[in-house]
Design a protein around this motif. Structure first.
Motif, PDB file in Angstrom:
ATOM      1  N   ILE A 123      89.824   2.192 129.270  1.00 14.18           N
ATOM      2  CA  ILE A 123      89.028   2.838 128.227  1.00 14.18           C
ATOM      3  C   ILE A 123      87.723   2.071 128.056  1.00 14.18           C
ATOM      4  N   ASN A 124      86.625   2.791 128.060  1.00 13.37           N
ATOM      5  CA  ASN A 124      85.308   2.173 127.960  1.00 13.37           C
ATOM      6  C   ASN A 124      84.971   1.905 126.495  1.00 13.37           C
ATOM      7  N   LEU A 125      85.429   0.757 125.988  1.00 11.77           N
ATOM      8  CA  LEU A 125      85.179   0.420 124.591  1.00 11.77           C
ATOM      9  C   LEU A 125      83.695   0.204 124.322  1.00 11.77           C
ATOM     10  N   TYR A 126      82.974  -0.217 125.351  1.00 12.93           N
ATOM     11  CA  TYR A 126      81.534  -0.450 125.202  1.00 12.93           C
ATOM     12  C   TYR A 126      80.814   0.843 124.836  1.00 12.93           C
ATOM     13  N   VAL A 127      81.113   1.930 125.552  1.00  7.46           N
ATOM     14  CA  VAL A 127      80.433   3.188 125.262  1.00  7.46           C
ATOM     15  C   VAL A 127      80.910   3.754 123.928  1.00  7.46           C
ATOM     16  N   HIS A 128      82.160   3.477 123.538  1.00  7.55           N
ATOM     17  CA  HIS A 128      82.630   3.903 122.228  1.00  7.55           C
ATOM     18  C   HIS A 128      81.822   3.223 121.124  1.00  7.55           C
ATOM     19  N   LEU A 129      81.620   1.918 121.256  1.00 12.06           N
ATOM     20  CA  LEU A 129      80.862   1.181 120.242  1.00 12.06           C
ATOM     21  C   LEU A 129      79.414   1.650 120.201  1.00 12.06           C
ATOM     22  N   LEU A 130      78.837   1.898 121.376  1.00 18.43           N
ATOM     23  CA  LEU A 130      77.470   2.412 121.414  1.00 18.43           C
ATOM     24  C   LEU A 130      77.367   3.744 120.681  1.00 18.43           C
ATOM     25  N   GLY A 131      78.315   4.643 120.947  1.00 17.81           N
ATOM     26  CA  GLY A 131      78.288   5.943 120.296  1.00 17.81           C
ATOM     27  C   GLY A 131      78.372   5.817 118.783  1.00 17.81           C
ATOM     28  N   PHE A 132      79.264   4.962 118.313  1.00 18.15           N
ATOM     29  CA  PHE A 132      79.429   4.772 116.870  1.00 18.15           C
ATOM     30  C   PHE A 132      78.154   4.207 116.245  1.00 18.15           C
ATOM     31  N   CYS A 133      77.625   3.150 116.838  1.00 18.14           N
ATOM     32  CA  CYS A 133      76.463   2.468 116.246  1.00 18.14           C
ATOM     33  C   CYS A 133      75.218   3.341 116.261  1.00 18.14           C
ATOM     34  N   LEU A 134      74.946   3.992 117.389  1.00 17.23           N
ATOM     35  CA  LEU A 134      73.760   4.848 117.471  1.00 17.23           C
ATOM     36  C   LEU A 134      73.852   6.008 116.499  1.00 17.23           C
ATOM     37  N   ALA A 135      75.062   6.578 116.365  1.00 22.65           N
ATOM     38  CA  ALA A 135      75.235   7.732 115.483  1.00 22.65           C
ATOM     39  C   ALA A 135      75.120   7.353 114.021  1.00 22.65           C
ATOM     40  N   PHE A 136      75.383   6.114 113.695  1.00 18.54           N
ATOM     41  CA  PHE A 136      75.229   5.663 112.314  1.00 18.54           C
ATOM     42  C   PHE A 136      73.785   5.263 112.029  1.00 18.54           C
ATOM     43  N   ILE A 137      73.213   4.433 112.879  1.00 22.16           N
ATOM     44  CA  ILE A 137      71.914   3.827 112.590  1.00 22.16           C
ATOM     45  C   ILE A 137      70.797   4.865 112.546  1.00 22.16           C
ATOM     46  N   GLY A 138      70.759   5.763 113.533  1.00 26.80           N
ATOM     47  CA  GLY A 138      69.686   6.756 113.567  1.00 26.80           C
ATOM     48  C   GLY A 138      69.684   7.664 112.347  1.00 26.80           C
ATOM     49  N   PRO A 139      70.789   8.371 112.068  1.00 28.51           N
ATOM     50  CA  PRO A 139      70.812   9.229 110.877  1.00 28.51           C
ATOM     51  C   PRO A 139      70.629   8.463 109.565  1.00 28.51           C
TER      52      PRO A 139
END
Length: 328
Positions: A287-303
Protein backbone atom coordinates in the motif's frame (compact mmCIF):
# COMPACT_ATOMS: atom_id res chain seq x y z
CA UNK A 1 -38.00 30.01 -6.64
CA UNK A 2 -39.83 29.48 -3.35
CA UNK A 3 -38.24 30.87 -0.22
CA UNK A 4 -39.40 29.98 3.28
CA UNK A 5 -37.75 31.62 6.27
CA UNK A 6 -38.01 31.22 9.98
CA UNK A 7 -36.43 33.13 12.82
CA UNK A 8 -33.01 31.55 13.41
CA UNK A 9 -33.07 32.74 16.99
CA UNK A 10 -35.81 30.24 17.75
CA UNK A 11 -34.19 26.83 17.56
CA UNK A 12 -37.45 24.95 18.15
CA UNK A 13 -38.85 26.00 14.76
CA UNK A 14 -35.72 25.32 12.75
CA UNK A 15 -36.38 22.97 9.83
CA UNK A 16 -35.46 19.34 10.28
CA UNK A 17 -32.45 17.84 8.56
CA UNK A 18 -34.78 15.95 6.24
CA UNK A 19 -36.52 19.17 5.20
CA UNK A 20 -33.19 20.87 4.53
CA UNK A 21 -31.92 17.97 2.44
CA UNK A 22 -35.19 17.75 0.53
CA UNK A 23 -35.06 21.45 -0.34
CA UNK A 24 -31.36 21.71 -1.21
CA UNK A 25 -30.34 18.34 -2.70
CA UNK A 26 -30.66 18.04 -6.46
CA UNK A 27 -30.94 14.96 -8.70
CA UNK A 28 -27.99 16.18 -10.78
CA UNK A 29 -25.83 15.98 -7.65
CA UNK A 30 -26.46 12.24 -7.36
CA UNK A 31 -25.59 11.76 -11.01
CA UNK A 32 -22.29 13.59 -10.55
CA UNK A 33 -21.43 11.56 -7.44
CA UNK A 34 -22.22 8.30 -9.25
CA UNK A 35 -19.91 9.19 -12.15
CA UNK A 36 -16.82 8.09 -10.18
CA UNK A 37 -17.93 4.52 -9.35
CA UNK A 38 -19.31 4.12 -12.86
CA UNK A 39 -15.93 5.05 -14.34
CA UNK A 40 -14.08 2.77 -11.92
CA UNK A 41 -16.34 -0.16 -12.78
CA UNK A 42 -16.10 0.56 -16.51
CA UNK A 43 -12.30 0.58 -16.41
CA UNK A 44 -12.33 -2.69 -14.48
CA UNK A 45 -14.20 -4.37 -17.34
CA UNK A 46 -11.20 -3.81 -19.64
CA UNK A 47 -8.84 -6.74 -20.23
CA UNK A 48 -6.16 -7.10 -17.56
CA UNK A 49 -3.38 -6.42 -20.06
CA UNK A 50 -5.03 -3.11 -20.95
CA UNK A 51 -5.46 -2.19 -17.30
CA UNK A 52 -1.81 -2.95 -16.59
CA UNK A 53 -0.80 -0.73 -19.50
CA UNK A 54 -2.80 2.10 -17.90
CA UNK A 55 -1.01 1.75 -14.54
CA UNK A 56 1.67 4.29 -13.66
CA UNK A 57 5.17 2.88 -14.12
CA UNK A 58 7.54 4.91 -11.94
CA UNK A 59 10.50 3.96 -14.14
CA UNK A 60 8.63 4.85 -17.37
CA UNK A 61 6.05 7.55 -16.57
CA UNK A 62 3.71 9.06 -19.14
CA UNK A 63 1.11 11.81 -18.93
CA UNK A 64 -1.66 9.36 -19.82
CA UNK A 65 -0.79 6.81 -17.14
CA UNK A 66 -0.24 9.59 -14.57
CA UNK A 67 -3.99 10.17 -14.82
CA UNK A 68 -5.39 6.77 -15.74
CA UNK A 69 -3.57 4.81 -13.03
CA UNK A 70 -5.81 6.28 -10.32
CA UNK A 71 -8.86 4.72 -11.98
CA UNK A 72 -7.28 1.30 -12.54
CA UNK A 73 -7.74 -1.75 -10.31
CA UNK A 74 -6.37 -5.22 -10.98
CA UNK A 75 -8.32 -7.09 -8.29
CA UNK A 76 -12.05 -6.99 -7.54
CA UNK A 77 -11.44 -6.72 -3.77
CA UNK A 78 -9.31 -3.61 -4.28
CA UNK A 79 -11.96 -2.06 -6.51
CA UNK A 80 -14.85 -2.79 -4.13
CA UNK A 81 -12.91 -1.44 -1.14
CA UNK A 82 -12.21 1.82 -2.94
CA UNK A 83 -15.79 2.17 -4.21
CA UNK A 84 -17.12 1.60 -0.68
CA UNK A 85 -14.67 4.12 0.78
CA UNK A 86 -15.61 6.67 -1.88
CA UNK A 87 -19.30 6.13 -1.15
CA UNK A 88 -18.80 6.81 2.54
CA UNK A 89 -16.40 9.74 2.26
CA UNK A 90 -18.04 11.53 -0.67
CA UNK A 91 -21.56 10.67 0.49
CA UNK A 92 -21.15 11.97 4.03
CA UNK A 93 -19.12 14.91 2.73
CA UNK A 94 -21.92 15.82 0.32
CA UNK A 95 -24.56 15.69 3.08
CA UNK A 96 -22.44 17.95 5.29
CA UNK A 97 -21.83 20.35 2.42
CA UNK A 98 -25.37 20.62 1.09
CA UNK A 99 -26.88 21.17 4.56
CA UNK A 100 -24.26 23.87 5.22
CA UNK A 101 -24.80 25.77 1.93
CA UNK A 102 -21.39 24.63 0.68
CA UNK A 103 -22.42 22.76 -2.48
CA UNK A 104 -20.14 24.89 -4.67
CA UNK A 105 -17.22 24.28 -2.34
CA UNK A 106 -17.80 20.52 -2.31
CA UNK A 107 -18.18 20.08 -6.06
CA UNK A 108 -15.23 22.35 -6.77
CA UNK A 109 -13.16 20.08 -4.55
CA UNK A 110 -14.60 16.92 -6.12
CA UNK A 111 -13.74 18.09 -9.63
CA UNK A 112 -10.24 19.06 -8.51
CA UNK A 113 -9.64 15.73 -6.79
CA UNK A 114 -10.86 13.66 -9.73
CA UNK A 115 -9.33 15.66 -12.59
CA UNK A 116 -6.21 17.41 -11.26
CA UNK A 117 -5.07 15.34 -8.29
CA UNK A 118 -4.15 12.26 -10.38
CA UNK A 119 -1.47 14.27 -12.18
CA UNK A 120 -0.22 15.92 -8.98
CA UNK A 121 -0.07 12.69 -6.97
CA UNK A 122 1.67 10.79 -9.76
CA UNK A 123 4.23 13.54 -10.26
CA UNK A 124 5.00 13.73 -6.55
CA UNK A 125 5.38 9.95 -6.47
CA UNK A 126 8.41 10.30 -8.75
CA UNK A 127 10.26 11.81 -5.78
CA UNK A 128 10.70 8.24 -4.50
CA UNK A 129 12.54 6.35 -7.29
CA UNK A 130 11.59 2.68 -7.56
CA UNK A 131 10.91 0.10 -10.23
CA UNK A 132 7.24 -0.57 -9.68
CA UNK A 133 3.77 0.35 -10.88
CA UNK A 134 1.12 2.31 -9.04
CA UNK A 135 -2.65 2.10 -9.45
CA UNK A 136 -5.89 2.52 -7.54
CA UNK A 137 -8.27 5.23 -6.36
CA UNK A 138 -7.19 5.24 -2.71
CA UNK A 139 -5.00 8.34 -3.06
CA UNK A 140 -8.05 10.32 -4.16
CA UNK A 141 -10.17 8.71 -1.45
CA UNK A 142 -7.77 10.05 1.16
CA UNK A 143 -8.22 13.46 -0.46
CA UNK A 144 -11.93 13.24 0.40
CA UNK A 145 -10.85 12.26 3.92
CA UNK A 146 -8.70 15.41 4.04
CA UNK A 147 -11.70 17.50 3.02
CA UNK A 148 -13.93 16.04 5.72
CA UNK A 149 -12.64 18.18 8.66
CA UNK A 150 -13.31 21.33 6.62
CA UNK A 151 -16.86 20.23 5.85
CA UNK A 152 -17.40 19.39 9.51
CA UNK A 153 -16.20 22.88 10.46
CA UNK A 154 -18.63 24.45 7.98
CA UNK A 155 -21.43 22.25 9.33
CA UNK A 156 -20.72 23.24 12.94
CA UNK A 157 -20.57 26.91 11.93
CA UNK A 158 -23.94 26.63 10.20
CA UNK A 159 -25.92 24.41 12.55
CA UNK A 160 -24.23 23.75 15.90
CA UNK A 161 -22.75 27.14 16.86
CA UNK A 162 -24.65 29.73 18.80
CA UNK A 163 -24.49 33.09 16.96
CA UNK A 164 -22.77 34.77 19.88
CA UNK A 165 -20.03 32.15 19.96
CA UNK A 166 -19.57 31.68 16.22
CA UNK A 167 -16.51 33.90 15.96
CA UNK A 168 -13.33 33.25 17.90
CA UNK A 169 -11.95 36.74 17.26
CA UNK A 170 -14.59 38.95 15.65
CA UNK A 171 -13.24 41.07 12.81
CA UNK A 172 -14.69 43.96 10.82
CA UNK A 173 -15.85 41.43 8.22
CA UNK A 174 -18.35 40.02 10.72
CA UNK A 175 -21.71 41.66 10.28
CA UNK A 176 -22.68 41.26 13.92
CA UNK A 177 -23.37 38.17 15.95
CA UNK A 178 -26.11 36.98 13.59
CA UNK A 179 -23.85 36.84 10.53
CA UNK A 180 -20.31 35.63 11.06
CA UNK A 181 -18.47 34.73 7.85
CA UNK A 182 -17.20 31.17 7.68
CA UNK A 183 -13.59 32.40 7.53
CA UNK A 184 -14.03 34.19 10.88
CA UNK A 185 -15.74 31.33 12.69
CA UNK A 186 -14.27 29.46 15.64
CA UNK A 187 -14.47 26.03 13.92
CA UNK A 188 -12.38 27.30 10.99
CA UNK A 189 -9.82 28.92 13.28
CA UNK A 190 -9.38 25.54 14.96
CA UNK A 191 -8.72 23.74 11.67
CA UNK A 192 -4.89 24.08 11.72
CA UNK A 193 -4.86 22.36 15.11
CA UNK A 194 -7.29 19.76 13.80
CA UNK A 195 -4.99 19.08 10.86
CA UNK A 196 -2.02 18.46 13.14
CA UNK A 197 -4.07 16.21 15.41
CA UNK A 198 -5.23 14.06 12.49
CA UNK A 199 -1.75 13.90 10.93
CA UNK A 200 -0.39 12.90 14.33
CA UNK A 201 -3.08 10.23 14.57
CA UNK A 202 -2.03 8.98 11.14
CA UNK A 203 1.57 8.82 12.35
CA UNK A 204 0.56 6.84 15.41
CA UNK A 205 -1.29 4.36 13.19
CA UNK A 206 1.24 4.00 10.40
CA UNK A 207 4.62 4.30 12.11
CA UNK A 208 5.96 1.55 14.36
CA UNK A 209 5.75 2.26 18.06
CA UNK A 210 9.25 2.72 19.47
CA UNK A 211 11.38 5.03 21.56
CA UNK A 212 13.43 6.27 18.60
CA UNK A 213 12.69 9.39 16.54
CA UNK A 214 10.45 7.63 14.01
CA UNK A 215 8.22 6.18 16.68
CA UNK A 216 7.86 9.55 18.42
CA UNK A 217 6.85 11.58 15.34
CA UNK A 218 3.16 10.67 15.46
CA UNK A 219 2.61 11.28 19.19
CA UNK A 220 4.65 14.50 19.03
CA UNK A 221 2.59 15.93 16.16
CA UNK A 222 -0.65 14.86 17.85
CA UNK A 223 0.41 16.54 21.08
CA UNK A 224 1.48 19.67 19.21
CA UNK A 225 -1.90 19.89 17.51
CA UNK A 226 -3.71 19.47 20.82
CA UNK A 227 -1.62 22.22 22.42
CA UNK A 228 -2.20 24.52 19.44
CA UNK A 229 -5.95 23.97 19.70
CA UNK A 230 -5.90 24.64 23.44
CA UNK A 231 -3.89 27.83 22.86
CA UNK A 232 -6.34 29.01 20.20
CA UNK A 233 -9.27 28.47 22.56
CA UNK A 234 -7.60 30.12 25.56
CA UNK A 235 -6.43 33.12 23.50
CA UNK A 236 -9.94 34.04 22.39
CA UNK A 237 -12.12 36.48 24.26
CA UNK A 238 -14.54 34.89 26.76
CA UNK A 239 -17.47 35.99 24.63
CA UNK A 240 -16.11 34.21 21.57
CA UNK A 241 -14.85 31.07 23.30
CA UNK A 242 -16.90 28.00 22.40
CA UNK A 243 -18.08 25.89 25.33
CA UNK A 244 -17.56 22.13 25.07
CA UNK A 245 -20.53 21.47 27.34
CA UNK A 246 -22.83 23.72 25.31
CA UNK A 247 -21.54 22.19 22.10
CA UNK A 248 -22.30 18.67 23.33
CA UNK A 249 -25.75 19.79 24.45
CA UNK A 250 -26.55 21.28 21.04
CA UNK A 251 -25.25 18.16 19.31
CA UNK A 252 -27.54 15.95 21.38
CA UNK A 253 -30.54 18.28 21.23
CA UNK A 254 -30.46 18.94 17.48
CA UNK A 255 -31.76 15.60 16.24
CA UNK A 256 -30.59 14.81 12.75
CA UNK A 257 -27.97 17.54 12.69
CA UNK A 258 -26.15 16.14 15.71
CA UNK A 259 -26.37 12.62 14.28
CA UNK A 260 -24.88 13.70 10.95
CA UNK A 261 -22.06 15.52 12.73
CA UNK A 262 -21.23 12.47 14.84
CA UNK A 263 -21.20 10.23 11.76
CA UNK A 264 -18.85 12.63 9.98
CA UNK A 265 -16.58 12.98 13.01
CA UNK A 266 -16.44 9.20 13.51
CA UNK A 267 -15.55 8.73 9.84
CA UNK A 268 -12.81 11.38 10.06
CA UNK A 269 -11.25 9.53 13.00
CA UNK A 270 -11.79 5.97 11.77
CA UNK A 271 -10.82 6.24 8.11
CA UNK A 272 -7.09 6.82 8.76
CA UNK A 273 -7.01 3.36 10.35
CA UNK A 274 -8.05 1.98 6.96
CA UNK A 275 -5.96 4.26 4.78
CA UNK A 276 -2.80 4.09 6.90
CA UNK A 277 -2.41 0.55 8.25
CA UNK A 278 0.62 -0.34 10.37
CA UNK A 279 1.36 -3.23 8.00
CA UNK A 280 1.17 -1.89 4.43
CA UNK A 281 2.07 -5.16 2.71
CA UNK A 282 -0.74 -6.87 0.81
CA UNK A 283 -0.87 -9.85 -1.50
CA UNK A 284 1.32 -9.03 -4.47
CA UNK A 285 2.19 -5.47 -3.48
CA UNK A 286 2.52 -2.69 -0.92
CA UNK A 287 0.00 0.00 0.00
CA UNK A 288 1.40 3.36 -1.04
CA UNK A 289 1.12 5.25 2.25
CA UNK A 290 3.13 8.11 0.76
CA UNK A 291 0.49 8.89 -1.87
CA UNK A 292 -2.24 8.51 0.76
CA UNK A 293 -0.58 11.14 2.94
CA UNK A 294 -0.07 13.42 -0.05
CA UNK A 295 -3.73 13.15 -0.97
CA UNK A 296 -4.86 13.95 2.57
CA UNK A 297 -2.51 16.91 3.05
CA UNK A 298 -3.09 18.53 -0.34
CA UNK A 299 -6.85 18.16 -0.01
CA UNK A 300 -6.80 19.85 3.38
CA UNK A 301 -4.28 22.63 2.82
CA UNK A 302 -5.56 23.94 -0.52
CA UNK A 303 -9.26 24.24 0.39
CA UNK A 304 -8.43 25.51 3.89
CA UNK A 305 -6.39 28.34 2.39
CA UNK A 306 -9.36 29.36 0.25
CA UNK A 307 -11.78 29.16 3.17
CA UNK A 308 -9.49 31.18 5.46
CA UNK A 309 -9.12 33.79 2.71
CA UNK A 310 -12.90 34.19 2.54
CA UNK A 311 -13.39 32.65 -0.90
CA UNK A 312 -16.41 30.67 0.30
CA UNK A 313 -17.96 33.18 2.71
CA UNK A 314 -21.66 33.87 2.42
CA UNK A 315 -22.40 36.64 -0.07
CA UNK A 316 -25.81 37.50 1.33
CA UNK A 317 -26.47 40.77 3.09
CA UNK A 318 -27.51 38.95 6.23
CA UNK A 319 -31.24 39.19 5.60
CA UNK A 320 -31.42 35.43 5.24
CA UNK A 321 -31.09 33.07 8.18
CA UNK A 322 -29.68 29.65 8.88
CA UNK A 323 -33.18 28.25 8.73
CA UNK A 324 -33.92 29.45 5.20
CA UNK A 325 -35.20 26.76 2.84
CA UNK A 326 -34.64 27.55 -0.81
CA UNK A 327 -36.26 25.33 -3.41
CA UNK A 328 -35.02 25.96 -6.94
Amino acid sequence: MTNRSTDSSVRDVDPSLREVLRSRARPIDLLVLLTVPVVLLAVFTLPETTRRSLAFAYHDPTVLTAFSAHYVHLEADHLLANVAAYGLLAGVGYLLAVTSRRRRFFFTALATFCLAFPFALSALNLAVPRRAIGFGFSGINTAFAGLLPLLLAAFVHEHLSEPGFASANPSPRSGGPQHVPLSDSAPVRLLPATFLVVVGWIGVLALPTSADLTGLVGPAVLLGGSLLGAHELLSTSPGGRPSLRDGLRRTVDRHGYGDLFLVGAALAVAYPAVGFPAEPSVDGGVINLYVHLLGFCLAFIGPYTLIAAGAFDERSSGSGTRADLRID
